[in-house]
Every structure is written in C-alpha cells, then in structure tokens.
Design an enzyme around this catalytic site. Structure first.
Site, PDB file in Angstrom:
ATOM      1  N   LYS A   1       7.258  -8.648  -6.052  1.00 40.08           N
ATOM      2  CA  LYS A   1       7.510  -7.746  -7.199  1.00 40.08           C
ATOM      3  C   LYS A   1       7.864  -8.555  -8.440  1.00 40.08           C
ATOM      4  O   LYS A   1       7.444  -8.227  -9.550  1.00 40.08           O
ATOM      5  CB  LYS A   1       8.636  -6.778  -6.848  1.00 40.08           C
ATOM      6  CG  LYS A   1       8.282  -5.865  -5.681  1.00 40.08           C
ATOM      7  CD  LYS A   1       9.504  -5.143  -5.161  1.00 40.08           C
ATOM      8  CE  LYS A   1       9.201  -4.347  -3.910  1.00 40.08           C
ATOM      9  NZ  LYS A   1      10.402  -3.897  -3.213  1.00 40.08           N
TER      10      LYS A   1
ATOM     11  N   GLY B   1      10.483   4.619  -0.010  1.00 42.25           N
ATOM     12  CA  GLY B   1      10.530   5.926   0.630  1.00 42.25           C
ATOM     13  C   GLY B   1       9.378   6.798   0.169  1.00 42.25           C
ATOM     14  O   GLY B   1       8.785   6.565  -0.886  1.00 42.25           O
TER      15      GLY B   1
ATOM     16  N   LYS C   1       2.211  -4.444  -3.509  1.00 41.22           N
ATOM     17  CA  LYS C   1       2.727  -5.591  -4.299  1.00 41.22           C
ATOM     18  C   LYS C   1       2.209  -6.923  -3.780  1.00 41.22           C
ATOM     19  O   LYS C   1       1.996  -7.860  -4.559  1.00 41.22           O
ATOM     20  CB  LYS C   1       4.263  -5.602  -4.307  1.00 41.22           C
ATOM     21  CG  LYS C   1       4.905  -5.487  -2.937  1.00 41.22           C
ATOM     22  CD  LYS C   1       5.542  -4.138  -2.786  1.00 41.22           C
ATOM     23  CE  LYS C   1       6.096  -3.911  -1.411  1.00 41.22           C
ATOM     24  NZ  LYS C   1       6.739  -2.615  -1.288  1.00 41.22           N
TER      25      LYS C   1
ATOM     26  N   ILE D   1      11.186   3.817  -9.615  1.00 39.34           N
ATOM     27  CA  ILE D   1      11.633   3.479 -10.978  1.00 39.34           C
ATOM     28  C   ILE D   1      10.399   3.149 -11.829  1.00 39.34           C
ATOM     29  O   ILE D   1       9.628   2.266 -11.459  1.00 39.34           O
ATOM     30  CB  ILE D   1      12.573   2.247 -10.977  1.00 39.34           C
ATOM     31  CG1 ILE D   1      13.756   2.464 -10.036  1.00 39.34           C
ATOM     32  CG2 ILE D   1      13.042   1.936 -12.395  1.00 39.34           C
ATOM     33  CD1 ILE D   1      14.644   1.231  -9.876  1.00 39.34           C
TER      34      ILE D   1
ATOM     35  N   GLY E   1      16.559   2.786  10.288  1.00 39.45           N
ATOM     36  CA  GLY E   1      15.254   2.837   9.619  1.00 39.45           C
ATOM     37  C   GLY E   1      15.264   2.224   8.228  1.00 39.45           C
ATOM     38  O   GLY E   1      14.300   2.367   7.475  1.00 39.45           O
TER      39      GLY E   1
ATOM     40  N   ASP F   1       9.308 -10.008  -0.195  1.00 38.62           N
ATOM     41  CA  ASP F   1       8.958  -8.730  -0.838  1.00 38.62           C
ATOM     42  C   ASP F   1       9.465  -8.704  -2.285  1.00 38.62           C
ATOM     43  O   ASP F   1       8.724  -8.330  -3.204  1.00 38.62           O
ATOM     44  CB  ASP F   1       9.577  -7.583  -0.018  1.00 38.62           C
ATOM     45  CG  ASP F   1       9.369  -6.238  -0.660  1.00 38.62           C
ATOM     46  OD1 ASP F   1       8.244  -5.716  -0.581  1.00 38.62           O
ATOM     47  OD2 ASP F   1      10.327  -5.701  -1.253  1.00 38.62           O
TER      48      ASP F   1
HETATM   49  N1  LIG Z   1       6.964   2.771   2.220  1.00 36.19           N
HETATM   50  C1  LIG Z   1       7.474   2.530   1.037  1.00 36.19           C
HETATM   51  O1  LIG Z   1       8.577   2.983   0.753  1.00 36.19           O
HETATM   52  C2  LIG Z   1       6.723   1.736   0.035  1.00 36.19           C
HETATM   53  C3  LIG Z   1       7.318   1.500  -1.229  1.00 36.19           C
HETATM   54  C4  LIG Z   1       6.609   0.793  -2.203  1.00 36.19           C
HETATM   55  C5  LIG Z   1       5.368   0.292  -1.908  1.00 36.19           C
HETATM   56  N2  LIG Z   1       4.851   0.497  -0.640  1.00 36.19           N
HETATM   57  C6  LIG Z   1       3.526  -0.053  -0.375  1.00 36.19           C
HETATM   58  O2  LIG Z   1       2.643   1.010  -0.076  1.00 36.19           O
HETATM   59  C7  LIG Z   1       1.654   0.572   0.839  1.00 36.19           C
HETATM   60  C8  LIG Z   1       1.670   1.490   2.057  1.00 36.19           C
HETATM   61  O3  LIG Z   1       2.954   1.451   2.634  1.00 36.19           O
HETATM   62  P1  LIG Z   1       3.414   2.531   3.725  1.00 36.19           P
HETATM   63  O4  LIG Z   1       4.883   2.366   3.853  1.00 36.19           O
HETATM   64  O5  LIG Z   1       2.888   3.873   3.409  1.00 36.19           O
HETATM   65  O6  LIG Z   1       2.734   1.962   5.024  1.00 36.19           O
HETATM   66  P2  LIG Z   1       2.498   2.691   6.425  1.00 36.19           P
HETATM   67  O7  LIG Z   1       3.393   3.858   6.561  1.00 36.19           O
HETATM   68  O8  LIG Z   1       2.504   1.646   7.451  1.00 36.19           O
HETATM   69  O9  LIG Z   1       1.003   3.261   6.260  1.00 36.19           O
HETATM   70  C9  LIG Z   1      -0.087   2.422   6.210  1.00 36.19           C
HETATM   71  C10 LIG Z   1      -1.325   3.270   6.404  1.00 36.19           C
HETATM   72  O10 LIG Z   1      -2.451   2.411   6.317  1.00 36.19           O
HETATM   73  C11 LIG Z   1      -3.328   2.753   7.359  1.00 36.19           C
HETATM   74  N3  LIG Z   1      -4.129   1.588   7.717  1.00 36.19           N
HETATM   75  C12 LIG Z   1      -3.733   0.409   8.210  1.00 36.19           C
HETATM   76  N4  LIG Z   1      -4.765  -0.427   8.386  1.00 36.19           N
HETATM   77  C13 LIG Z   1      -5.854   0.276   7.999  1.00 36.19           C
HETATM   78  C14 LIG Z   1      -7.232  -0.006   7.956  1.00 36.19           C
HETATM   79  N5  LIG Z   1      -7.696  -1.190   8.341  1.00 36.19           N
HETATM   80  N6  LIG Z   1      -8.072   0.951   7.500  1.00 36.19           N
HETATM   81  C15 LIG Z   1      -7.621   2.143   7.094  1.00 36.19           C
HETATM   82  N7  LIG Z   1      -6.318   2.487   7.123  1.00 36.19           N
HETATM   83  C16 LIG Z   1      -5.455   1.554   7.565  1.00 36.19           C
HETATM   84  C17 LIG Z   1      -2.470   3.219   8.494  1.00 36.19           C
HETATM   85  O11 LIG Z   1      -3.231   4.032   9.345  1.00 36.19           O
HETATM   86  P3  LIG Z   1      -2.636   4.754  10.673  1.00 36.19           P
HETATM   87  O12 LIG Z   1      -1.590   5.691  10.164  1.00 36.19           O
HETATM   88  O13 LIG Z   1      -3.776   5.443  11.270  1.00 36.19           O
HETATM   89  O14 LIG Z   1      -2.069   3.628  11.499  1.00 36.19           O
HETATM   90  C18 LIG Z   1      -1.389   3.982   7.717  1.00 36.19           C
HETATM   91  O15 LIG Z   1      -1.788   5.300   7.506  1.00 36.19           O
HETATM   92  C19 LIG Z   1       1.996  -0.900   1.136  1.00 36.19           C
HETATM   93  O16 LIG Z   1       1.286  -1.724   0.264  1.00 36.19           O
HETATM   94  C20 LIG Z   1       3.472  -0.975   0.812  1.00 36.19           C
HETATM   95  O17 LIG Z   1       3.896  -2.278   0.463  1.00 36.19           O
HETATM   96  C21 LIG Z   1       5.488   1.208   0.303  1.00 36.19           C
END
Ligand SMILES: NC(=O)c1ccc[n+]([C@@H]2O[C@H](COP(=O)([O-])OP(=O)(O)OC[C@H]3O[C@@H](n4cnc5c(N)ncnc54)[C@H](OP(=O)(O)O)[C@@H]3O)[C@@H](O)[C@H]2O)c1
Length: 426
Positions: free
Chosen positions: A203, A300, A103, A134, A185, A199
C-alpha cells in the site's frame, strides 16, 4: 454499465450486495443503471449468500475481458501474478476500464498497468487497494492535488494494529495475541504478509507514487514487521509517553524518497497513536494544506466494497483521471534513500548483566559513534541476572546507531541482541 466481477469472495460478494441494495441510488449517481452481468470464481457450487442467477459464470476469469456484454471488469481475486495480472492486462488491452482492490498487483506492476490503461484510452482504478474504506487515493489524487506533498504516512494494516493494541491493553506477548486474532478472524492462518509488513508495504508503494509522482517501486520499500515487538517494549513505550504502531512512511527529503514500513514509537497524544484495533489511518501532509488525517476501516466486506463502488461510480460518470494522478510517462524516478541514512530519534533496549561499569561501557559505545543519549533508565537490580537498560537518543543517522549497537553486542556483559525502535516525529 455492465460489470464483470472476477473473484466473488469477501470483496466480490460485498460489491454484489451493494449493487442489489442500492440499485436506484447508484443509477442516480451514475446517470445509468449498474448491473452485474458476469462473474468468475473457482468453485461454481459454493453458496456465497448472494443470488448469482442470470449472471454468466466463467471458470476462467480472463474470459471476462473478451465478453462483449461486460463493459467494466472488477478484479477482486488478488495476487501480483497469474490470473489477476492476466485479466487486468487483457481487459485494459480491450479498452475496458478495470477496478481492482489488488494492492500486490499494483505495487509490483502498477506503472506498467497504468501505461496500458492510457495507451488504450481507458481507466485503472484502485481505491480499495489502499486502506480499504478510507478514500485516501481520491483525497491525494484529487482533494489535495494543489499541494506538493512532504510526507504521507499511516497505519496501513489492521491486523498489525489490532495485535499491537491488544498487546498494550492486555500486556500479552505477540504470539498469544496473534493466536487470538486468528481465532477471531482478524488474522489469516498464514499471517506473514500482514505481520511481516509486506501488505502495508504494498500500500505504501502505491501511496508514494500517487503523492510524489514516481513510478511504483515496491522493491525499494524498507520493510520490518511486528514479530520482534515484545510486551516489554510496549511497557517501556508507555513509560516514555509513547505507543507502538506499525507505520508506513513515504517522505521526500533533499536526498530523495524514503519509503519504509516498521514499528514506530508514536507520542500518545498524536492522532495516529489513538487509532486502535483493526482501524487504519493515513496522514497526508501538503505544503499548502498542512496535515490532513483520514481514519476508518481498512478491510472487510462492507468498507472494501464501498471503495470499489466509488471507483465504479466515478468511471461510469466519466470522472476519470490518470492512474497515479499524472500521466504514466510523466512519472519520474527520484533517488531512494536507504533506511541506514534515515535521521531520527531511537528507542533502544539492551539486555545486560547488572555489573559495575556496564553503563559506562554503553555510554562509551554511543560516544564513539557520536550518538547522543536523551534519557536512560535501568530496571531491576540483580548482579546474577540480566537487566533491561532502556534509552532514547537524540536525532542521529541510523547507521551510526547500528554501529554503536554492534559494539554493545560484543560486550561480555551483553546477553541478548539489542532492540531498536524508531521514534516517529509526527
Ligand atoms: N478482504 C478485504 O478486506 C480486502 C481489503 C482490501 C483489499 N482486498 C483485496 O481484494 C482482493 C480480494 O480479496 P478477498 O478478501 O475478497 O479474497 P477472497 O475472499 O479470498 O476471495 C477471492 C476470490 O477469488 C476467487 N479466485 C481465486 N482464484 C481464482 C481464479 N484463478 N479464477 C477465478 N477466481 C478465483 C475465489 O474463488 P472461490 O470463492 O471459488 O474460491 C474467491 O471468490 C485481494 O486483492 C485483496 O488483497 C481485500
């Protein structure tokens, strides 16, 4: 369809799990098999609980854009700049569809990326970026496409909703509940993006574009987080028949578009007041459909991956549409209405010395600024100490109320900055 996934954290791993678990179902729904052929992360040695055998590993995520075996890029890293932006740009330039959950990226560079997607005759999809599981992007862009939207609002951040719900249920203060949320968490170690409303504002900026056909304009979102909400405010809200929720509101008025994120008093009997804990909810109001309500998990692994997969299936099946519902060159800027011009009712909490004449002075300040008081109550009786005077106003323009509160703050008997929370008319 061969996917290249950049970012194999919470969301990326969720996507790999869906592809593993629902392979046949996905193939039937898409008309062809879905396969993850390449991934990128920072740490190659990390055990992610999924099998990455057979997938090409890239240390540099941007290389996914030029891998001839990758048909579609999933950007699941995050951040408005850096590698996420570069990867999306390169993939779209190469004519590859991009699905992202990011986002921050869309709120800042959404219009530019949408234009790039169209110029290269490909798609940019982002269902997971707004309200997680959603399907609100699809609902607004497709399900309600016959309507002129009047307002879109909702609870767009689960962390804030969890904290506000817990504050109400336990009577605890913001700081203690935030610390508990971090242990459980539900809040990040650095919670500022969530609790300061950024955040939710990301959105909201995306939803505004979708609903009103304007270029994404994150900078004009008014943002106020929940740090200043106290247990006392929550207690008074209950007495007045309200709950406090952090809402993102996008509204078209005759003056232009309002985009604001701030705590709101919402009547207890409304749908939005009854969304508790980490859940998100969005209400979309259209001229023909009236009010429609969507509720579910906003974050999640499972819910977010579910939304990413929906985009993958749509693109693979050929169900594509312009990024913000209309071609990027048809997005039209409308004037943005600053929050000081907002007209609404307000909750105000004053902290004053309990002396004769105080209420008269407060009433005079409101009278002088033409602010009409709906109800007023005073709690406590102690001439030596401060007491809370709480009131609600009738509809008034915000800048008049702010001027009245400025006058009150200068009174000798005022002992703390006045608190003001907008009352949402839902
Ligand atoms: N988590 C949620 O519930 C959620 C909900 C809606 C939207 N989002 C969005 O989804 C996206 C990912 O969120 P997430 O929660 O999955 O984050 P996360 O768990 O922190 O995962 C981020 C991933 O990106 C990788 N990464 C970071 N820098 C990198 C780079 N320079 N090159 C390649 N890989 C890199 C990390 O690698 P390593 O694992 O090796 O460190 C990790 O695997 C974000 O934009 C977030 O806003 C997340």
């Amino acid at each position: 369809m061969r996917l290249g996934i950049a970012g194999i954290g919470t969301v990326g791993v969720g996507v790999i799990k869906i592809v593993e678990k629902h392979g046949e179902l996905l193939a039937n729904r898409c008309g062809e098999p879905i396969e993850v052929v390449a991934v990128s992360g920072r740490d190659r040695t990390k055990d992610r609980g999924v099998n990455l055998d057979g997938m090409t590993w890239y240390d540099n995520a941007v290389d996914l854009a030029s891998d001839p075996n990758v048909d579609m890029v999933l950007e699941l890293i995050g951040g408005s700049e850096g590698v996420a932006r570069e990867l999306c740009t390169k993939a779209l330039e190469a004519g590859k569809p991009v699905v992202t959950a990011n986002k921050a990226l869309l709120a800042v560079h959404g219009t530019e990326l949408a234009t790039l997607a169209e110029q290269n005759n490909t798609s940019l999809a982002y269902e997971a970026a707004v309200a997680g599981g959603i399907p609100i992007v699809k609902a607004i862009r497709e399900g309600l496409a016959g309507n002129v939207f009047t307002r879109v609002y909702g609870i767009l951040n689960g962390t804030c909703n969890y904290i506000l719900t817990e504050m109400e249920e336990t009577g605890g203060d913001f700081g203690d509940i935030l610390a508990d949320a971090q242990k459980l968490g539900y809040a990040e170690a650095d919670p500022s993006f969530d609790v300061d409303g950024v955040d939710a504002a990301h959105k909201l900026a995306i939803l505004t574009s979708l609903a009103f056909g304007t270029p994404v304009d994150f900078d004009s979102v008014y943002i106020e987080g929940i740090r200043e909400v106290t247990a006392l405010d929550i207690q008074f809200a209950q007495e007045f028949g309200y709950r406090i929720r952090l809402l993102g509101v996008a509204r078209q008025t005759e003056k232009g578009i309002e985009q604001r994120v701030h705590p709101c008093m919402v009547k207890r009997e409304t749908a939005i007041a009854n969304v508790s804990g980490v859940f998100n909810a969005v209400v979309a109001e259209g001229d023909f459909v009236d009010s429609t309500v969507y509720e579910g998990r906003g974050a999640g692994e499972g819910p977010t991956a579910s939304a990413v997969m929906a985009d993958v299936i749509d693109i693979t099946s050929g169900r594509t549409s312009p990024t913000f519902g209309i071609p990027a060159n048809k997005l039209t800027d409308l004037p943005k209405v600053p929050v000081k011009e907002h007209v609404g009712c307000y909750y105000v909490r004053l902290t004053v010395l309990d002396q004769p004449g105080v209420i008269a002075d407060i009433s005079a300040a409101f009278r002088d600024e033409q602010v009409s008081i709906e109800s007023l109550l005073q709690r406590g009786r102690d001439p030596e100490q401060s007491v809370s005077v709480v009131l609600t106003t009738h509809e008034v323009q915000e800048e008049a109320l702010v001027r009245a509160l400025g006058r009150i703050e200068n009174f000798d008997h005022n002992v703390a900055a006045p608190r003001m929370i907008r009352i949402a008319k839902l």
